[in-house]
Design a protein around this motif. Structure first.
Motif, PDB file in Angstrom:
ATOM      1  N   PRO A   1      17.193  34.267  -6.087  1.00 11.86           N
ATOM      2  CA  PRO A   1      16.330  35.367  -5.664  1.00 11.86           C
ATOM      3  C   PRO A   1      16.482  35.160  -3.876  1.00 11.86           C
ATOM      4  O   PRO A   1      16.666  33.690  -3.489  1.00 11.86           O
ATOM      5  CB  PRO A   1      15.020  34.948  -5.782  1.00 11.86           C
ATOM      6  N   ALA A   2      16.685  36.112  -3.313  1.00  5.89           N
ATOM      7  CA  ALA A   2      16.745  36.189  -1.634  1.00  5.89           C
ATOM      8  C   ALA A   2      15.375  35.775  -1.303  1.00  5.89           C
ATOM      9  O   ALA A   2      15.177  34.987  -0.199  1.00  5.89           O
ATOM     10  CB  ALA A   2      17.310  37.377  -0.890  1.00  5.89           C
TER      11      ALA A   2
ATOM     12  N   ALA B   1       4.662  23.795  -2.341  1.00  3.67           N
ATOM     13  CA  ALA B   1       4.938  22.531  -1.826  1.00  3.67           C
ATOM     14  C   ALA B   1       6.517  22.080  -2.083  1.00  3.67           C
ATOM     15  O   ALA B   1       7.146  21.544  -1.233  1.00  3.67           O
ATOM     16  CB  ALA B   1       4.055  21.574  -2.076  1.00  3.67           C
ATOM     17  N   PHE B   2       6.713  22.303  -3.506  1.00  4.60           N
ATOM     18  CA  PHE B   2       8.080  21.752  -3.796  1.00  4.60           C
ATOM     19  C   PHE B   2       9.128  22.648  -3.303  1.00  4.60           C
ATOM     20  O   PHE B   2      10.263  22.203  -2.812  1.00  4.60           O
ATOM     21  CB  PHE B   2       8.195  22.236  -5.423  1.00  4.60           C
ATOM     22  N   LEU B   3       9.010  24.036  -3.151  1.00  6.93           N
ATOM     23  CA  LEU B   3       9.883  24.758  -2.399  1.00  6.93           C
ATOM     24  C   LEU B   3      10.306  24.370  -1.016  1.00  6.93           C
ATOM     25  O   LEU B   3      11.561  24.408  -0.665  1.00  6.93           O
ATOM     26  CB  LEU B   3       9.629  26.539  -2.385  1.00  6.93           C
TER      27      LEU B   3
ATOM     28  N   GLY C   1      15.975  30.846   0.605  1.00 10.92           N
ATOM     29  CA  GLY C   1      15.275  32.149   0.488  1.00 10.92           C
ATOM     30  C   GLY C   1      14.078  32.212   1.261  1.00 10.92           C
ATOM     31  O   GLY C   1      13.429  31.327   1.651  1.00 10.92           O
ATOM     32  N   THR C   2      13.396  33.499   1.470  1.00 10.27           N
ATOM     33  CA  THR C   2      12.060  33.679   2.075  1.00 10.27           C
ATOM     34  C   THR C   2      11.083  33.544   0.743  1.00 10.27           C
ATOM     35  O   THR C   2      11.241  33.677  -0.321  1.00 10.27           O
ATOM     36  CB  THR C   2      12.027  35.148   2.478  1.00 10.27           C
TER      37      THR C   2
ATOM     38  N   VAL D   1      10.551  28.478 -13.191  1.00 12.69           N
ATOM     39  CA  VAL D   1      12.087  28.497 -13.100  1.00 12.69           C
ATOM     40  C   VAL D   1      12.671  27.664 -11.807  1.00 12.69           C
ATOM     41  O   VAL D   1      12.168  27.605 -10.820  1.00 12.69           O
ATOM     42  CB  VAL D   1      12.621  30.219 -13.012  1.00 12.69           C
ATOM     43  N   VAL D   2      13.825  26.879 -12.288  1.00 14.64           N
ATOM     44  CA  VAL D   2      14.168  26.100 -11.309  1.00 14.64           C
ATOM     45  C   VAL D   2      15.926  25.973 -11.205  1.00 14.64           C
ATOM     46  O   VAL D   2      16.316  26.203 -12.158  1.00 14.64           O
ATOM     47  CB  VAL D   2      13.883  24.377 -11.899  1.00 14.64           C
ATOM     48  N   ASN D   3      16.150  26.107 -10.082  1.00 20.82           N
ATOM     49  CA  ASN D   3      17.575  25.939  -9.762  1.00 20.82           C
ATOM     50  C   ASN D   3      17.860  25.123  -8.849  1.00 20.82           C
ATOM     51  O   ASN D   3      17.777  25.010  -7.457  1.00 20.82           O
ATOM     52  CB  ASN D   3      18.035  27.538  -9.256  1.00 20.82           C
ATOM     53  N   LEU D   4      18.422  23.936  -9.215  1.00 18.34           N
ATOM     54  CA  LEU D   4      18.597  22.637  -8.383  1.00 18.34           C
ATOM     55  C   LEU D   4      19.679  22.754  -7.329  1.00 18.34           C
ATOM     56  O   LEU D   4      19.721  22.059  -6.281  1.00 18.34           O
ATOM     57  CB  LEU D   4      18.814  21.500  -9.390  1.00 18.34           C
ATOM     58  N   ARG D   5      20.578  23.935  -7.720  1.00 19.28           N
ATOM     59  CA  ARG D   5      21.664  24.227  -6.679  1.00 19.28           C
ATOM     60  C   ARG D   5      21.305  24.488  -5.369  1.00 19.28           C
ATOM     61  O   ARG D   5      21.465  24.372  -4.420  1.00 19.28           O
ATOM     62  CB  ARG D   5      22.618  24.993  -7.228  1.00 19.28           C
ATOM     63  N   ASN D   6      20.201  25.550  -5.432  1.00 17.26           N
ATOM     64  CA  ASN D   6      19.624  26.072  -4.141  1.00 17.26           C
ATOM     65  C   ASN D   6      18.328  25.757  -3.667  1.00 17.26           C
ATOM     66  O   ASN D   6      17.699  26.411  -2.950  1.00 17.26           O
ATOM     67  CB  ASN D   6      19.742  27.720  -4.293  1.00 17.26           C
TER      68      ASN D   6
END
Lengths: 722, 722
Positions: free
Chosen positions: B23-24, B44-46, B53-54, B148-153
């Motif tokens: 997601p952007a 906090a994690f993000l 992304g925003t 949902v987690v994307n470790l790449r981004n």
């Protein structure tokens, strides 16, 4: 130190203990100058570990080894060493052992192979070694032993490369392995799991000291509090059994991993019992009856001893009551599921206990497990839950499963486990995430902690599957006589099958009901002591499967029919087996029962007398369900055996079938198991045993018996075993 | 990127992929100011992960959250976010979802619980959510999703505490879990094993997006090369199946751990098929038929994907040829033993290959495994062995077991494995000691490396047990219609059992041979179209077990006997079931066969049509052996099923019994499995099916059929399911 022991083998101040684990001096025969070579390692390891005893390198051709003085021979040493590690080639082993015997060395550990595993020449060498030590005070570990390790005093008397490391984790478990490489695997894996060992022994081919005797040598060692065995086979069964009983009496658990769960077995015996009782099931029954927790995972072997120590080894005649508390639903579900696969249904707390949990701030929906996910991973919540469950006394053990907090905040859900570990309810922990610090903290605090759901369920199941039956040790076969007595007690005998009528006489002798029977030798049909219809069977010890040669006629209605049947049987048998003489015929009444059961007894070459129950009938071997125990068994055990064979549930009455005489079947099993009193009977199988309606008993209508007789020309069992 | 896909769900540029994983912009509805609270963690994690992304915190009552600007509502945001994480209480979820639909948000991930798992009120909320998104472009993950987690981004859109860590190990596996806590366990355990994940999704209760659809959304993601599923149940079976086929076509393995192996199941159906086909076996058959490798250990799930990737998913009609090479006998024996327990016999190399091994300096005694212990753990020896075995092309895969050298000298036995990993023979490694560095090196080099013998054997067995059968997707039941179609396709129907004569007509329609039969309504005995002896059975759909009410008489010799039997049956039934009217009687000839077999078919509410083979007869449910597949099956599969039921080996001829008509039995199974063409048949069980001697066919002598009919008053399946 005072301790309840039940066997002479496990007397106080075991004379093996000092030379084996605490030698004041050791000699390394064949020590290499090259510290990286197998034969150079032990000296290097002993120096690195700081072993305080005297170490004598012995090398025929060098005055120095690894910059130390070396001696040319054992006889040249200034003292007699307590233990000698023989690293010479195979051909020189016997000479060295002889020298040790002459000098009065306590323990000789032999590295070389080429003995029991090497055919006839190997067995000749084995007999030579045994003869050399016969009557002496010298005992042998190995051959094919990778050595003896005592991590407490730096005795790194081993060629296993793992012991090159300087900082082993010292603990209170003795590990004994039939695979030499596994002592290295166990010590390194244990270290990673926070589980330390006190000593480790690679027993090799056990020509003298077997697993049980080596373990028993530590029963007076106060630092050892549990045993981990890595087994490839059961050897020295009687000694192992006596040790296990003594260990249980001393509150020291024995946990074993045993290979061979999938071995098809080499057995192609004539009788079904032989085919049915594959080696794996015999081993499993033996270990369980010894009170040894048999694990099926490698981690379970390492992590399981500590849990086993917390659970009393009492004969338990009910399913274990295992409770589960968790801060993570998914993690706990894996353990519950795997326990279920292993036959243990996790037991929910009572409604009253759930109410108390809610009162005390640890609310959980009433379910099979206490799931605290909603209350969150908080110290107070977990502490209240563990206190409440401990006080409730509804479980035999509690498994605490901790989620992500175990990795990130061990002070929340992990700390209360440590605090309440000694509160009276045996506990084990499984951590769902990778949480090495919490795992180490729990293990260090004495809380058994498992890295995988499978090893957790495995160890819990294994520990609660111990039976520790007090089976009288009999004079029959291997179980009484240890490793050297495998097979037929070490003496020269041959086994032979007897005919059915003789087999029936054995049944009569042990009080097992069987069909009335008349033997007809000639062509004439005599008056029968029972009424028609009858069955006629060829009578011969040479024909194990009578139906296969047309040797059975059923449902014969009268004397004329019987006459015809006898002719027909003799004609059929003559065409299949023309080499046999004209044979007698056995006539019995036609009988029927509600069910056909197979009961069997045999003297297993490894573990001694065993008794077996299975579905009977012609297709018995098509079914895998069966139950097996060391013989003799009592009525309670016989009933447990019947209950374990799933298809035999039909005996309880099914749909509109009447209930069968399970009591009589149980009595028959007990009677059969008493064959331990008649050591000449090597094997007896009744198939089928007809089980009649309740109150009407059981009756054997066929039996196969194998008897052993002295035979001076027979080979010794060890000569044919490999 | 071009890729073979077989389903519309898995089209290129899947529209779900971007909002779900890339997601952007994301909005956090209900974001807490307290970063340690569940609802505060995602922000906090993000921020910690550096997500580019925003991120829009949305909080009704605060202008600032964790020192960032917060918005009062989604409508107030400067743009429509691609994904919204809803962390509000349950009661506010619907309003937020409605807002998302109105705004056109792509994906809404819902944390709250209180939906499918919460009885009727929960199902009402579930229906409301589904209605809100119906026809819109908005899709839902959850409720009860941990995110949902994307470790790449750095998309750490999750409340799972494990993701507080800063340095995840990024890999190429998508993990999808029905247990939220397991995404944390997987990522932390994977890191310890050197296995990285690309993305992880907690699917929660799957009211909209199911496991299969979420996986399919990544089929066009070139960075993802395998799938690890943690399943509690099979939901959205048809979608999962289509995804699995597409993944296989793309060379991406799917490995699943599924709970429920020990669940007794809630099923107490009238018919045996229901009782026999416990949910576990249905799931197992489904996963295998989908080509999904179903592991039984947690480590196997993490470590298995990499191995699965190396083994082609081709329909394999023979036992896999697994070879073992080792530098440690004991370590290899554990793997061999465990593989044997799982049904795989390790295959020895040929004598020719053993000779080549000796020639090339890697001598090993000819045995089941190539044991290089004597040659020592040397680089040249292991390299020569691996090269020789690769060139020999005698194995489908090779397991390399390394002993202590793996811990201390990985340059000896471990390096050659890494060098030859790409040489053409799939390889996996098991390290006997704890050897974290060698394990990491092997894993990093793309060599699947296992920490325990059990996970190694588990993964190898699971990967080679995949069948990937191409079963036509039918219009019948759940398999065609996905998650929402569980049970009866989402429509209101009731099932009812039909009487035996009607059941016979169903057998006629599918061409399954059955006994001739005459229905007698009155008291008179008509002329029968077959000869005596006959059997008479009460005919009623209300009596599933006719023998239980005295409703069967066998072996009736003549018309007079039949007359008496009819009276007797009616009297017995009247006394047991006085509420039933006077019933007709079904008369059939007495037939016999060599064996009695049970064949069954039913539409499973989760996976759709299945077919089953087991031992037949009155005691069928006493036996556990059976074989199960998704329907329909072909003749080859039917024959495999027969071969899987151990007691049915009697069909091949046993002792002096003639061989039975296995071909006809296989044809009958195929015919039965064609019931997928008649969706109104929910269940059909033939017990017994008599199997006659070869060439004489099979004949059904009893059948139970359950039919569904539209019923406007019936509850929807989802209303009764929980």
């Amino acid at each position: 130190m005072s301790m309840a022991v039940t066997s002479g083998t496990a007397a106080e101040a075991n004379p093996l203990g000092r030379p084996l684990f605490n030698p004041a001096s050791v000699a390394l025969v064949g020590a290499s100058n090259d510290a990286t070579r197998t034969t150079g390692r032990p000296l290097a390891f002993l120096r690195r570990s700081g072993f305080q005893g005297t170490v004598y390198p012995v090398n025929r051709s060098r005055a120095q080894v690894q910059d130390e003085q070396a001696w040319p021979a054992l006889a040249a040493l200034p003292e007699v060493p307590d233990q000698v590690f023989v690293m010479t080639p195979t051909d020189l082993v016997a000479d060295t052992v002889q020298e040790c015997v002459e000098l009065g060395v306590g323990v000789v550990t032999v590295l070389a192979d080429g003995f029991t595993e090497s055919g006839n020449s190997g067995w000749a060498r084995t007999r030579q070694l045994r003869k050399l030590i016969d009557g002496s005070a010298t005992r042998i570990v190995g051959p094919s032993s990778l050595g003896v390790v005592n991590l407490r005093n730096g005795l790194m008397l081993t060629a296993n490369a793992v012991f090159a490391e300087a900082d082993p984790l010292v603990g209170d478990i003795l590990a004994v392995s039939q695979s030499g490489s596994m002592i290295g695997a166990l010590v390194s894996r244990g270290k990673a799991l926070g589980v330390g060992f006190a000593s480790l022994v690679s027993v090799g081919s056990e020509v003298d000291l077997s697993v049980g005797e080596i373990c028993a040598a530590t029963l007076d060692d106060p630092d050892i509090r549990g045993y981990a065995l890595f087994l490839e086979s059961i050897s020295g069964a009687a000694i192992l059994r006596r040790f296990a009983a003594a260990a249980a009496a001393a509150g020291r658990p024995v946990v074993a991993y045993k290979l061979g769960r999938s071995s098809a077995g080499a057995e192609l015996a004539q009788s079904h019992t032989g085919a049915l009782a594959g080696e794996e099931e015999v081993s499993a029954a033996f270990l369980a009856d010894c009170g040894i927790a048999r694990v099926r995972t490698l981690d379970g072997l390492i992590e399981g001893v500590s849990f086993a120590r917390r659970v009393p080894t009492v004969p338990q005649r009910r399913a274990p009551r295992i409770g589960v508390v968790t801060s993570t639903g998914g993690g706990a579900a894996m353990v519950v599921d795997q326990l279920g696969v292993l036959g243990i249904d996790v037991q929910p707390p009572s409604a009253e206990t759930f109410a108390k949990l809610a009162e005390r701030g640890a609310p959980a929906r009433a379910a099979r497990i206490v799931d605290l996910t909603l209350a969150g991973a908080q110290y107070e919540v977990m502490r209240a839950a563990l206190e409440t469950l401990t006080q409730a006394r509804e479980h035999d053990a509690l498994i605490v499963v901790v989620g992500s907090s175990a990795r990130l905040q061990p002070e929340t859900a992990v700390r209360p486990i440590i605090e309440l570990a000694g509160a009276g309810l045996p506990m084990a922990a499984f951590l769902a995430p990778d949480a090495p610090q919490a795992l180490a903290a729990l293990t260090a605090a004495g809380v058994p902690c498992f890295r995988t759901p499978e090893s957790c369920a495995d160890a819990v199941s294994a520990v609660f599957s111990r039976r520790l039956r007090e089976v009288a040790v009999t004079t029959t076969g291997a179980a009484a006589n240890g490793a050297q007595a495998a097979g037929t007690g070490g003496s020269r005998t041959t086994d032979h099958v007897v005919d059915e009528n003789t087999a029936y006489q054995v049944l009569d002798a042990i009080g097992l009901p069987r069909a009335a029977a008349v033997v007809i030798d000639g062509d004439q049909v005599p008056e029968l002591p029972f009424s028609y219809p009858v069955v006629a069977k060829v009578l011969s010890a040479e024909i194990p499967h009578k139906t296969d040669v047309g040797g059975v006629v059923l449902g014969i209605g009268d004397a004329e029919g019987l006459h015809q049947a006898m002719s027909s049987i003799r004609r059929n048998v003559a065409s299949h087996r023309p080499e046999l003489p004209r044979l007698p015929v056995l006539v019995e009444p036609m009988l029927s029962g509600l069910a056909e059961v197979l009961i069997g007894y045999r003297i297993d070459p490894e573990v001694g007398p065993i008794v077996l129950v299975a579905v009977g009938g012609e297709l018995a071997e098509m079914y895998v369900d069966r139950s097996l125990r060391l013989a003799p068994v009592d009525l309670v055990t016989a009933r447990e055996m019947i209950a374990e064979v799933r298809p035999l549930r039909v005996l309880e009455g099914f749909r509109r079938r009447p209930a069968a005489d399970i009591d009589a079947l149980a009595r028959a099993i007990v009677s059969l198991s008493q064959l331990t009193q008649r050591p000449e009977v090597r094997e007896l199988e009744v198939n089928p045993l007809l089980v009649r309606p309740r109150g009407h008993g059981v009756v054997a209508v066929d039996a196969l018996v194998r008897i052993s007789e002295p035979d001076p020309d027979a080979p010794l069992p060890e000569e044919v075993a490999p």
